[in-house]
Design an enzyme around this catalytic site. Structure first.
Site, PDB file in Angstrom:
ATOM      1  N   GLY A  51      -4.878  -3.030   2.755  1.00 40.63           N
ATOM      2  CA  GLY A  51      -5.120  -2.511   4.166  1.00 40.63           C
ATOM      3  C   GLY A  51      -6.456  -2.357   4.737  1.00 40.63           C
ATOM      4  N   PHE A 117      -5.907   4.925   9.394  1.00 43.88           N
ATOM      5  CA  PHE A 117      -5.433   4.850   7.867  1.00 43.88           C
ATOM      6  C   PHE A 117      -5.194   6.297   7.638  1.00 43.88           C
ATOM      7  CE2 PHE A 117      -5.620   2.280   3.863  1.00 43.88           C
ATOM      8  CZ  PHE A 117      -5.055   0.873   4.572  1.00 43.88           C
ATOM      9  N   ASP A 212     -10.085  -1.309 -19.574  1.00 45.94           N
ATOM     10  CA  ASP A 212     -10.951  -1.807 -20.664  1.00 45.94           C
ATOM     11  C   ASP A 212     -12.686  -1.131 -20.707  1.00 45.94           C
ATOM     12  OD1 ASP A 212      -8.851  -3.341 -20.597  1.00 45.94           O
ATOM     13  OD2 ASP A 212     -10.026  -5.212 -20.591  1.00 45.94           O
ATOM     14  N   GLN A 231      -3.575   8.462  -8.445  1.00 46.52           N
ATOM     15  CA  GLN A 231      -2.990   8.415  -7.445  1.00 46.52           C
ATOM     16  C   GLN A 231      -1.626   7.665  -7.338  1.00 46.52           C
ATOM     17  OE1 GLN A 231      -4.826   6.098  -3.767  1.00 46.52           O
ATOM     18  NE2 GLN A 231      -4.897   8.286  -2.958  1.00 46.52           N
ATOM     19  N   HIS A 233       0.698   6.188  -4.723  1.00 45.89           N
ATOM     20  CA  HIS A 233       0.700   5.548  -3.388  1.00 45.89           C
ATOM     21  C   HIS A 233       2.273   5.658  -3.028  1.00 45.89           C
ATOM     22  CE1 HIS A 233       0.657   2.905   0.157  1.00 45.89           C
ATOM     23  NE2 HIS A 233      -0.679   2.575  -0.122  1.00 45.89           N
ATOM     24  N   LEU A 243       2.964  -3.223  -3.981  1.00 41.29           N
ATOM     25  CA  LEU A 243       2.509  -2.374  -2.737  1.00 41.29           C
ATOM     26  C   LEU A 243       2.870  -2.680  -1.506  1.00 41.29           C
ATOM     27  CD1 LEU A 243       0.537   0.077  -2.056  1.00 41.29           C
ATOM     28  CD2 LEU A 243      -1.349  -1.770  -2.050  1.00 41.29           C
ATOM     29  N   GLU A 246      -0.636   0.788   3.017  1.00 46.82           N
ATOM     30  CA  GLU A 246      -0.650   2.143   4.114  1.00 46.82           C
ATOM     31  C   GLU A 246      -0.877   1.786   5.523  1.00 46.82           C
ATOM     32  OE1 GLU A 246      -2.421   5.356   2.398  1.00 46.82           O
ATOM     33  OE2 GLU A 246      -3.914   5.600   4.241  1.00 46.82           O
ATOM     34  N   ARG A 286      -2.297  10.319   1.166  1.00 51.00           N
ATOM     35  CA  ARG A 286      -1.558   9.720   0.162  1.00 51.00           C
ATOM     36  C   ARG A 286      -0.777  10.886  -0.908  1.00 51.00           C
ATOM     37  NH1 ARG A 286      -4.678   4.090  -1.356  1.00 51.00           N
ATOM     38  NH2 ARG A 286      -4.147   3.028   0.643  1.00 51.00           N
ATOM     39  N   HIS A 355      -1.056   4.195  -8.499  1.00 51.61           N
ATOM     40  CA  HIS A 355      -1.866   2.963  -7.768  1.00 51.61           C
ATOM     41  C   HIS A 355      -3.421   2.833  -7.793  1.00 51.61           C
ATOM     42  CE1 HIS A 355      -2.912   0.660  -4.358  1.00 51.61           C
ATOM     43  NE2 HIS A 355      -3.632   1.476  -3.566  1.00 51.61           N
ATOM     44  N   ARG A 390      -8.120  10.165  -3.436  1.00 50.33           N
ATOM     45  CA  ARG A 390      -8.948   9.109  -2.495  1.00 50.33           C
ATOM     46  C   ARG A 390      -8.225   8.910  -1.147  1.00 50.33           C
ATOM     47  NH1 ARG A 390      -8.554   3.445  -1.910  1.00 50.33           N
ATOM     48  NH2 ARG A 390      -6.533   3.552  -3.122  1.00 50.33           N
TER      49      ARG A 390
END
Lengths: 596, 251
Positions: A51, A117, A212, A231, A233, A243, A246, A286, A355, A390
């Site tokens: 996005g 957004f 990691d 989150q 999505h 995905l 958005e 979201r 996500h 987020r």
């Protein structure tokens, strides 16, 4: 074992790691930089971000708006001083990327364009069609080639941090092509290894997103903060989790249930209007959209597809083929290739998938961790801008803003210190080599990597999904303890040195189990609902009295994590009711009125 | 699930340099469903039959560029190629052609990376601009002049397709030339002349025999063959201009 002496070592060659490397190189060209990545940097998962990146651009916008959107979007669990810095730096960093060649989409008069957004009051998302992450990553990777002081260790896998005299002083890596271990000494170590979403079953993420760096820091006593906030999505391809950005909704796409009804209006996001309206309906945040899907499913209003399961429709048809090709070319291709449908003619079946990890390695506003000399940036870090949820397009900007911050501070730190004691570091590195060689060469194991991974991912989805309850979270915690035990009996088919991905996948799974435990145990202890952490067992409301706190998970060898709590930094935005749609607009006006 | 009852035979070119003298084929019977990609087929083999099977992959959505391989002899991204399109026939997967094999489906890409590095793939500003001056302005025409060539995902399928690269591994090759062209065509950049030296050099565009297979296999429609062609013309023009006005002559 080969030894490389650097001044700054960066683990992870995605957007954050590359930006940090460039920042170190520009701060002081005499500093030697080692950039370690388990893939060629341009394969890093930044590449899949679609996005765009948020930064104030329009004259009608302001830093204050971006700040309030972010802090409210994060359900007041953000570090507000850090958000203040972030929103001011955002446009500078996005312009810097333009100067480096990033092909941002433009308006007819040749300026950089911005799009709407979710959760953002004003259009401020800079975008490069729907391949923003791809272009950001390739621009940074190619630009990094300008700097001779950046020595890349491509396809090198980091297996440990080295610590001496209370400071982090280097890393141990395996060259994947040969299986050989090396030690990289450095006075500053920056972790930029991305998120950990592959601990869940259905995710948008690439296979490399295995947490990691989070596990590495965690095992060295650094807290993982806010790990319960994961989150979902809302618009992903069923089964694969791939995905659909958005931006589909930012450009005007709508979500409808099996009756063709725009169901978001039933979840505090309405009323419906003809044109997309910021912070209304499909342009809500979201967490709220994914939660609405859950309730639609409970009510039996999702579409039941024989192969895809429960879905709703993302409808882009009214945008027209030409516009879709211009603004959402990747989405168009994905729908055609992977689903065999034409988004200009067919609605797209979608459902939520994991996500993004809001939490991560706890760092301060300089990206410094509690272990001296260690920094963390990007999705693996918790610098404090995302809180409990987020907002889309804040994380690509985060890579740039905090990549630079960490690079500059890591350079300063490296210059202020004398080199460490190689002998002591080498001893640790050799112990790590022995431990991992033992894992590779041991025989008689009966547990398959794929089986443990699958059980972990299913259990995380069952216990730590969009809605959570104590009994299912407890079952997940128990399952993870069981898998930790079973992992000791893992079997590795491949005993060779060259390109042994069987062995390295086992090491990744070991990381994943640690990170999964930090998530599940942080989740079960948070007895409230906030942002992406939503409960259905008597804790449906936010509880600022007891839980306006960051969770901090600490590693306990051979046992479950210890969970502690830390304060949240509040500057100008006192926690308030988190509302969108018409209610949100009213609250905005009241806030303005009280300031006047 | 009637779908999952179907079994496809996947023939994989295996090679472990520590135990094999030469690459050899092994066949695996893989149950598959309609939405399963060739990559998922390889993952199935690794998870269920042989954990030592080695291949690169990550994003699963044709943007990271990791999972290129020969699929029935054609260079393709395995994540966006589907088993259903080959069933009921056997499908053969092999390491990308024209590259040295490191193990199984993993090839040595270090030469390709060096080529990318050699072309100065970054903006060398025509007119330096400070950050407080804001962004460069690019008209739609200026933007359209280079945007297509920014889409390369470095999957190297075009190298696996290029007969000339097969003959001469030093040939700079389609993707690197496309990227070079991308920077040369960018109105923000001022270093086209420097890069043209590489274009016209021994390992440059004149190696190309205009087969065009590179563009055919490109999963992102970058059309590297077009970039190579334009640069052949540019290099030729450049040559004649130099001939007409030798060094030291008036401009």
């Amino acid at each position: 074992m080969e030894i490389f002496k650097a001044d700054v070592v960066i683990v992870g060659g995605g957007g954050a790691g590359l930006r940090a490397a460039i920042a170190v190189a520009e701060t002081d060209p005499s500093l030697k930089i080692a950039l370690v990545s388990k893939v060629y940097p341009m394969r890093s998962h930044t590449v899949a971000a679609e996005g765009g990146a948020a930064g104030v651009k329009k004259p009608t916008d302001s830093y204050e708006y971006h700040f309030h959107d972010t802090v409210g979007g994060g359900d007041w669990l953000c570090e507000q001083d850090v958000v203040e810095y972030f929103v001011r730096q955002a446009p500078i960093e996005l312009t810097q990327l333009e100067h480096w060649g990033c092909p941002w989409s433009r308006t007819a008069d040749g300026h950089v364009n911005v799009r709407a957004f979710g959760g953002m009051k004003i259009e401020r998302t800079w975008f490069a069609a729907d391949k923003s992450g791809f272009h950001i990553l390739h621009t940074l990777f190619q630009t990094s080639m300008k700097y001779p002081s950046i020595k890349r260790f491509d396809e090198h896998f980091c297996v440990d941090l080295l610590e001496d005299e209370g400071r982090c002083q280097g890393v141990v890596v395996i060259e994947m092509g040969t299986g050989e271990f090396s030690m990289i000494e450095a006075r500053s170590v920056i972790i930029a290894t991305g998120g950990a979403g592959r601990v869940f079953r259905e995710s948008t993420l690439g296979g490399i997103v295995t947490g990691d760096g989070m596990a590495l820091a965690y095992r060295h006593g650094v807290a993982l903060r806010d790990m319960e906030f994961v989150q979902y999505h809302p618009t992903c391809m069923p089964v694969t989790g791939l995905l659909f950005t958005e931006a589909c909704r930012g450009e005007g796409g709508i979500l409808v249930n099996k009756d063709g009804y725009r169901y978001l209006q039933d979840y505090g996001l309405g009323p419906v209007s003809d044109k997309p309206k910021n912070k209304y309906m499909e342009l809500g945040p979201r967490d709220r959209l994914s939660q609405a899907f859950y309730f639609e499913q409970q009510k039996g209003r999702t579409i039941e597809h024989p192969r895809l399961g429960s879905v709703v429709h993302l409808d882009l048809r009214h945008l027209g083929e030409a516009y879709l090709h211009e603004r959402l070319p990747l989405i168009y291709e994905m729908a055609e290739t992977f689903m065999g449908l034409d988004p200009a003619k067919d609605p797209i079946p979608i459902r939520p998938a994991v996500h993004y990890t809001m939490g991560g390695i706890k760092v301060d506003g300089n990206c410094a961790a509690s272990l001296k000399g260690l920094y963390a940036i990007g999705e693996c870090a918790s610098v404090g801008i995302h809180g409990a949820n987020r907002l889309g397009s804040n994380s690509l900007t985060e890579l740039l803003v905090f990549g630079k911050v960490a690079g500059v501070d890591a350079a300063r730190n490296a210059k202020s210190l004398a080199p460490g004691k190689s002998a002591s570091l080498l001893k640790q590195a050799e112990a790590t080599e022995q431990r991992l060689m033992a894992l590779k060469t041991k025989t008689g194991g009966t547990e398959k990597i794929a089986v443990i991974r699958k059980e972990m991912a299913q259990s995380m989805e069952d216990g730590c999904g969009i809605y959570r309850m104590a009994n299912t979270m407890q079952a997940t915690c128990d399952k993870l303890s069981e898998l930790r035990e079973r992992f000791k009996n893992i079997s590795i088919d491949d005993k060779s040195s060259v390109w042994n991905t069987d062995w390295l996948t086992a090491v990744e799974l070991d990381y994943q189990l640690d990170v999964a435990q930090s998530m599940a145990h942080s989740a079960i202890r948070r007895k409230e609902s906030r942002g992406a952490h939503q409960r259905l067992d008597g804790f449906e409301l936010r509880d600022d009295v007891n839980y306006l706190k960051h969770s901090e998970a600490y590693y306990v060898a051979g046992d479950e994590p210890r969970i502690a709590y830390g304060d949240v930094k509040i500057t100008t935005s006192q926690p308030a009711e988190r509302v969108y749609g018409a209610a949100g607009e009213k609250a905005d006006q009241e806030r303005k009125g009280s300031h006047a | 699930m009637p779908d999952s009852q179907r079994i496809i035979e996947i023939e994989v070119l295996r090679y472990n340099p520590e135990s094999d003298k030469e690459p050899h084929l092994e066949v695996y019977k893989v149950p598959f469903s309609d939405d399963m990609s060739v990559l998922q087929g390889a993952q199935y083999i690794k998870d269920h039959f042989d954990g030592s099977l080695t291949f690169r992959w990550s994003c699963r959505m044709a943007i990271c560029g990791s999972c290129g391989m020969m699929i029935n002899g054609i260079p393709k991204l395995s994540c966006e190629t589907f088993l259903r399109d080959y069933f009921p026939n056997r499908i053969r997967i092999e390491a990308m052609a024209n590259f040295p094999i490191e193990k199984d489906l993993v090839v040595d890409l270090s030469g390709f990376i060096e080529k990318l590095e050699s072309i100065q793939p970054y903006i060398i500003p025509r007119e330096p601009r400070s950050l407080d001056q804001g962004e460069y302005i690019q008209s739609p025409e200026q933007f359209n002049a280079y945007i297509q060539f920014t889409s390369c995902i470095n999957c190297t399928l075009c190298y696996a397709a290029c007969p000339q690269f097969g003959l001469n591994p030093d040939f700079i090759g389609p993707a690197a030339i496309a990227l070079l062209h991308r920077y040369n065509m960018d109105s923000r950049d001022g270093a086209a002349a420097e890069r043209m030296e590489l274009v016209a050099a021994e390992e440059g565009v004149f190696n190309c025999s205009a087969v065009g297979y590179c563009s055919e296999v490109c999963p992102k429609h970058v059309d590297p063959a077009n970039a190579v062609n334009i640069n052949k013309t540019n290099a030729a023009k450049d040559y004649f201009l130099r001939f007409l006005s030798p060094k030291g002559g008036s401009k």
